[in-house]
Design a protein around this motif. Structure first.
Motif, short mmCIF file in Angstrom:
data_model
loop_
_atom_site.label_atom_id
_atom_site.label_comp_id
_atom_site.label_asym_id
_atom_site.label_seq_id
_atom_site.Cartn_x
_atom_site.Cartn_y
_atom_site.Cartn_z
N LYS A 297 0.83 -1.20 0.00
CA LYS A 297 0.00 0.00 0.00
C LYS A 297 0.87 1.26 0.00
O LYS A 297 0.61 2.22 -0.72
CB LYS A 297 -0.92 0.00 1.21
CG LYS A 297 -1.87 1.17 1.26
CD LYS A 297 -2.79 1.09 2.46
CE LYS A 297 -3.71 2.30 2.52
NZ LYS A 297 -4.56 2.28 3.70
N GLY A 298 1.94 1.24 0.78
CA GLY A 298 2.85 2.38 0.84
C GLY A 298 3.56 2.61 -0.48
O GLY A 298 3.72 3.76 -0.92
N VAL A 299 4.00 1.54 -1.13
CA VAL A 299 4.65 1.67 -2.43
C VAL A 299 3.65 2.22 -3.45
O VAL A 299 3.98 3.09 -4.27
CB VAL A 299 5.23 0.32 -2.90
CG1 VAL A 299 5.71 0.40 -4.34
CG2 VAL A 299 6.37 -0.11 -1.99
N GLY A 300 2.42 1.75 -3.40
CA GLY A 300 1.38 2.25 -4.30
C GLY A 300 1.14 3.74 -4.10
O GLY A 300 0.99 4.49 -5.06
N GLN A 301 1.11 4.18 -2.85
CA GLN A 301 0.93 5.60 -2.56
C GLN A 301 2.12 6.40 -3.06
O GLN A 301 1.95 7.51 -3.58
CB GLN A 301 0.73 5.81 -1.06
CG GLN A 301 -0.60 5.32 -0.56
CD GLN A 301 -0.70 5.37 0.96
OE1 GLN A 301 0.31 5.48 1.67
NE2 GLN A 301 -1.92 5.29 1.46
N LEU A 302 3.32 5.86 -2.92
CA LEU A 302 4.51 6.54 -3.42
C LEU A 302 4.45 6.70 -4.94
O LEU A 302 4.75 7.78 -5.47
CB LEU A 302 5.77 5.77 -3.02
CG LEU A 302 7.08 6.30 -3.61
CD1 LEU A 302 7.40 7.67 -3.03
CD2 LEU A 302 8.21 5.33 -3.35
N LEU A 303 4.07 5.64 -5.65
CA LEU A 303 4.04 5.69 -7.11
C LEU A 303 3.01 6.69 -7.65
O LEU A 303 3.14 7.16 -8.77
CB LEU A 303 3.76 4.30 -7.69
CG LEU A 303 4.88 3.29 -7.52
CD1 LEU A 303 4.44 1.92 -8.00
CD2 LEU A 303 6.13 3.74 -8.24
N LYS A 304 1.99 7.01 -6.86
CA LYS A 304 0.98 8.00 -7.26
C LYS A 304 1.25 9.39 -6.69
O LYS A 304 0.51 10.32 -6.96
CB LYS A 304 -0.40 7.57 -6.77
CG LYS A 304 -1.00 6.42 -7.51
CD LYS A 304 -2.39 6.18 -6.97
CE LYS A 304 -3.04 5.02 -7.68
NZ LYS A 304 -4.40 4.79 -7.20
N SER A 305 2.29 9.54 -5.90
CA SER A 305 2.52 10.77 -5.15
C SER A 305 2.84 11.96 -6.08
O SER A 305 3.28 11.80 -7.22
CB SER A 305 3.67 10.59 -4.16
OG SER A 305 4.90 10.49 -4.85
N GLN A 306 2.62 13.15 -5.54
CA GLN A 306 2.94 14.38 -6.27
C GLN A 306 4.43 14.47 -6.56
O GLN A 306 4.83 15.02 -7.58
CB GLN A 306 2.48 15.59 -5.46
CG GLN A 306 0.98 15.72 -5.34
CD GLN A 306 0.32 15.98 -6.69
OE1 GLN A 306 0.86 16.68 -7.54
NE2 GLN A 306 -0.84 15.40 -6.89
#
Length: 110
Positions: free
Chosen positions: A10-19
């Motif tokens: 989940k954290g990696v997914g959030q990173l890949l979508k991050s600003q």
């Protein structure tokens, strides 16, 4: 005792979508677009009814819904000239220029 690491999907997914990632993708795409404009062929005004149109038609776009699974930030460089495909890949009468290919190989990386 050795250090351990437990990856969070989940954290990696959030990173890949991050600003932050989206901004970096945009920066790299803009660098590729600059390189493509520098490499773009321009026809002579005597033979070309729209000299410089291809060179001025590069656009950059970005999204957070890119990738195969639509789960990451991406940026895209396109050329909106109707004949851009023929400039890139050539025809039976005109050799390919591979402008975006060469620009992607040259630009975008630090």
């Amino acid at each position: 005792m050795p250090a351990t690491f437990k990856m969070s999907n989940k954290g990696v997914g959030q990173l890949l979508k991050s600003q932050m990632i989206q901004a970096d993708m945009l920066y790299r795409a803009e660098e590729i677009a600059k390189a493509a404009q520098a490499l773009a062929p321009v026809g002579s005004p005597a033979r070309d009814p729209h000299p410089g149109h291809y060179k001025g038609s590069f656009e950059v776009s970005t999204t957070t819904r890119g990738g195969r699974r639509r789960d990451r930030a991406t940026a895209t460089v396109t050329n909106t000239a109707y004949y851009a495909r023929w400039v890139e890949y050539g025809t039976e009468k005109v050799a390919a220029h591979h402008v975006l290919l060469r620009a992607a190989q040259a630009g975008g990386g630090d």
